[in-house]
Enzyme design. Sequence first.
Site: not given
Length: 127
Positions: A20, A75, A77, A88
């Site tokens: 990530e 960020h 995935h 999250d």
Amino acid sequence: MGIEIEQKILGHARDAHPHECCGLLLGRGGRIEQIRPAANVHREPATHFEIDPQALLDAHRAARDGGPQVLGYYHSHPTTLPEPSATDRARAAGDGSIWAIVGEGRVTWWRDEKDGFAPLPYALRDG
């Protein structure tokens, strides 16, 4: 927010894969003007992210000195949908910050509200 911002986020996600990526969304008046990639310092970077605390401190210090404000975070995935995961949701502060999440080659945008994440309408602009 510019198309260039989204392209930079997508590029950072590609470069970090299979881990990530993560970083900061910076700007003024609710408009994202730049991103600041940060190191993912989580002990399991393939499935979690943690923005390097020094990057956060530096960005907030720069904002106090007249630089762009920290409007939110981004960020990726690497193997799931670009929407807030259970992790999250558990880590969210409910502080109104913007979250950009990358997955499946696209970016989605969210507001971290008191009652959870809400999809964020936005417009991409050139430049």
